[in-house]
Design an enzyme around this catalytic site. Structure first.
Site, PDB file in Angstrom:
ATOM      1  N   HIS A 176       0.834  -1.221   0.000  1.00 21.12           N
ATOM      2  CA  HIS A 176       0.000   0.000   0.000  1.00 21.12           C
ATOM      3  C   HIS A 176       0.864   1.264   0.000  1.00 21.12           C
ATOM      4  O   HIS A 176       0.438   2.298   0.503  1.00 21.12           O
ATOM      5  CB  HIS A 176      -0.944   0.023   1.209  1.00 21.12           C
ATOM      6  CG  HIS A 176      -1.697  -1.254   1.396  1.00 21.12           C
ATOM      7  ND1 HIS A 176      -2.874  -1.543   0.752  1.00 21.12           N
ATOM      8  CD2 HIS A 176      -1.398  -2.356   2.137  1.00 21.12           C
ATOM      9  CE1 HIS A 176      -3.282  -2.757   1.095  1.00 21.12           C
ATOM     10  NE2 HIS A 176      -2.400  -3.274   1.927  1.00 21.12           N
ATOM     11  N   SER A 295      15.053  19.834 -15.408  1.00 21.39           N
ATOM     12  CA  SER A 295      13.941  20.737 -15.692  1.00 21.39           C
ATOM     13  C   SER A 295      14.472  21.940 -16.459  1.00 21.39           C
ATOM     14  O   SER A 295      15.605  22.369 -16.248  1.00 21.39           O
ATOM     15  CB  SER A 295      13.324  21.191 -14.367  1.00 21.39           C
ATOM     16  OG  SER A 295      12.612  22.399 -14.552  1.00 21.39           O
ATOM     17  N   LYS A 301      16.753  20.126 -10.409  1.00 16.72           N
ATOM     18  CA  LYS A 301      15.997  18.888 -10.635  1.00 16.72           C
ATOM     19  C   LYS A 301      16.765  17.841 -11.411  1.00 16.72           C
ATOM     20  O   LYS A 301      17.461  18.129 -12.373  1.00 16.72           O
ATOM     21  CB  LYS A 301      14.707  19.211 -11.407  1.00 16.72           C
ATOM     22  CG  LYS A 301      13.763  20.101 -10.650  1.00 16.72           C
ATOM     23  CD  LYS A 301      12.929  19.339  -9.672  1.00 16.72           C
ATOM     24  CE  LYS A 301      11.742  18.727 -10.378  1.00 16.72           C
ATOM     25  NZ  LYS A 301      10.969  17.904  -9.457  1.00 16.72           N
ATOM     26  N   GLU A 308       9.632   7.221 -16.525  1.00 16.14           N
ATOM     27  CA  GLU A 308       8.250   7.690 -16.706  1.00 16.14           C
ATOM     28  C   GLU A 308       7.779   7.381 -18.132  1.00 16.14           C
ATOM     29  O   GLU A 308       6.611   7.064 -18.367  1.00 16.14           O
ATOM     30  CB  GLU A 308       8.157   9.187 -16.401  1.00 16.14           C
ATOM     31  CG  GLU A 308       8.301   9.455 -14.903  1.00 16.14           C
ATOM     32  CD  GLU A 308       8.604  10.908 -14.573  1.00 16.14           C
ATOM     33  OE1 GLU A 308       8.606  11.760 -15.478  1.00 16.14           O
ATOM     34  OE2 GLU A 308       8.849  11.181 -13.379  1.00 16.14           O
TER      35      GLU A 308
END
Ligand code: ARG
Length: 510
Positions: A176, A295, A301, A308
């Protein structure tokens, strides 16, 4: 009948018949071209651009068919030689040089007739585009699937290499998305290797059913010509003959099976990618710069974009499977033009996943696993709680009572914001059991259970995360990847041998 007669009479009559019919050729072809490619729906009907993918396959299928027709005495050797030479020429000119046509089959046939004359049309004796396109799709899909399996085997070997190095690297395991129990990087990775093992096995199984010969089924109802379906199977490297001629032309279930296997694989890769994305966000893994992106505005970043995209491409595979099933479900026997739109779903699915395999494995193989940080994280959220309950249960406390005691400890720890220790457990245990904790377990044993590395080492049941249990899993996984690699090599050899066989057979006429 005329082809049989021609073959019987040999090459002299072949030349004569060519001279006789040469005149009629242009009109006949022109009529045919008008009928198939004209009108406002011309481009709507055409799959020629999409068919680039099966251009090479169609040439192989044409060659095998012509060789078989010749061996069976259906086409004369000289005509065969001319057709086969024309096919070489067409291959060299490339797909882009094909004349206009409804599809690659018709365009190649037109190109053959352009070069050979009307006898070039003998190539299409005893077949239909229906068995032809089915053969082309199977032929091309076969090499795409072998390519995918090859990458999968390579990816699994990379994951096994990392696992071998990380059997002692403790990390938090989650359920979970909450800290659950400590495990190791190796155990976590092997969970994906096992899934990829099944994904590979599914593709290898699908391969067997892809690799069947539909040629000779013609439109769906067979042919009066004495075709040798085993021979075209042999020349094309198909392992068997798709028996029933109606099924052979109509079925695309081999596409469904393959695309399902591809979608299942994509799902595995997506879950792996998601795990790494989550781990990266917690600082539990450091991706190599090659697999990260930054980024355009936030200079600090380092984002796990490659993973992804692996996750994103799964959507293409799932969509491909849905598109394919939707295309097929309403089609009656035997051939319908909807089928022209079936293959693309499989190609999209397979293309979107093939690159993902290498990227996902490469990201994992080049990543850094910060052992200290992972070990510290493995203590968070009282992730050793189950191990403590197990310890009490092993000392004779009923597991349900042990669970109750440790749950109470967890509640107190959460309220007081402090780490689990012997004293808290001892107080709660004495309360519930009515006896001192020491009657059951000593301090040392409790502290071991609270230590994530020792907690992992204790879970040495078959398939568990303890380094010994993981070593067993590694050795089984190594054997399985080897046997998959052997099956892959056998299939690749089968294909390569057939290519040589076809080439040799063709050279006898050209
Ligand atoms: N381009 C067609 C396809 O991909 C080839 C078969 C055409 N057959 C026919 N009966 N119209 O399915």
């Amino acid at each position: 009948m005329s082809e049989e007669r021609e073959a019987d009479h040999g090459e002299a009559s072949e030349r004569a018949s060519e001279a006789d019919h040469g005149e009629a050729l242009d009109d006949e072809t022109a009529v045919r071209r008008d009928r198939f490619s004209g009108g406002p729906a011309r481009s709507f009907l055409s799959s020629l651009a999409d068919d680039e993918r099966i251009f090479g396959a169609d040439l192989a299928v044409d060659r095998a068919h012509v060789v078989m027709l010749t061996e069976q005495g259906i086409v004369g050797a000289e005509t065969a030689g001319e057709i086969l030479a024309a096919l070489d020429d067409i291959e060299n000119a490339g797909h882009g040089a094909l004349p206009d046509g409804e599809d690659v089959h018709e365009a190649i046939e037109s190109a053959v007739i352009d070069r050979v004359g009307s006898d070039g049309g003998k190539m299409h004796t005893a077949r239909s585009r229906n068995d032809e396109v089915a053969a082309c799709i199977r032929y091309r899909l076969r090499s795409d699937v072998l390519e995918l399996i090859e990458r999968l085997v390579g990816a699994r070997e990379q994951l096994l290499d990392v696992a071998r190095e990380q059997t002692e690297t403790v990390m938090p395991g989650y359920t979970h998305l909450q800290p659950a129990q400590p495990t190791t990087v190796a155990h976590w990775l092997l969970s994906y290797e096992q899934a990829l093992q099944r994904d590979t096995a599914r593709l290898l199984d699908a391969y067997v059913r892809i690799n069947q010969n539909p040629l000779g089924a013609a439109a769906f109802a067979g042919t009066p010509f004495d075709v040798d379906r085993e021979r075209t199977a042999e020349l094309l490297g198909f392992e068997g003959v798709a028996e029933n001629s109606m099924d052979a032309s109509a079925t695309r279930d081999f596409l469904v099976e393959t695309t399902s296997a591809v979608a299942a694989l994509a799902t595995t890769l997506s879950q792996l990618a998601e795990d790494v994305v989550v781990m990266a966000s917690k600082g539990h893994v450091e991706l190599d710069n090659d697999y990260a992106s930054t980024s355009s505005i936030m200079p600090q970043k380092k984002n796990p974009d490659t993973l992804e995209l692996v996750r994103g491409r799964t959507g293409d595979a799932t969509a491909g499977l849905n598109g394919l099933l939707t295309n097929l479900k309403g089609q009656p026997r035997a051939y319908n033009r909807d089928l022209q739109r079936a293959g693309r779903h499989a190609w999209d699915a397979i293309d979107s996943v093939t690159d993902s395999v290498e990227v996902a494995a490469g990201a994992v193989a080049t990543a850094d696993w910060p052992a200290e940080r992972l070990a510290a994280a493995a203590t968070e959220g009282f992730a050793t709680a189950t191990g403590v309950a197990d310890l009490l249960a092993m000392a004779g406390v009923p597991f349900r009572t042990a669970h109750e005691i440790v749950a109470e400890v967890a509640t107190q720890l959460a309220a007081d914001q402090h780490a689990p220790d012997y004293d808290t457990l001892s107080a709660v245990a004495e309360d519930v059991l009515g006896d001192p904790l020491n009657d059951y377990v000593d301090r040392e044993a409790v502290e071991a259970a609270l230590n994530p590395a020792e907690s992992v080492a204790m879970r040495d049941s078959r398939g568990g995360p303890a380094p010994d249990a993981v070593a067993e899993q590694l050795s089984v996984a190594e054997d399985v990847v080897m046997s998959h690699s052997d099956r892959l090599q056998a299939a690749q050899t089968g294909v390569a041998d057939a290519q040589d066989r076809l080439q040799t057979a063709v050279e006898a006429y050209v």
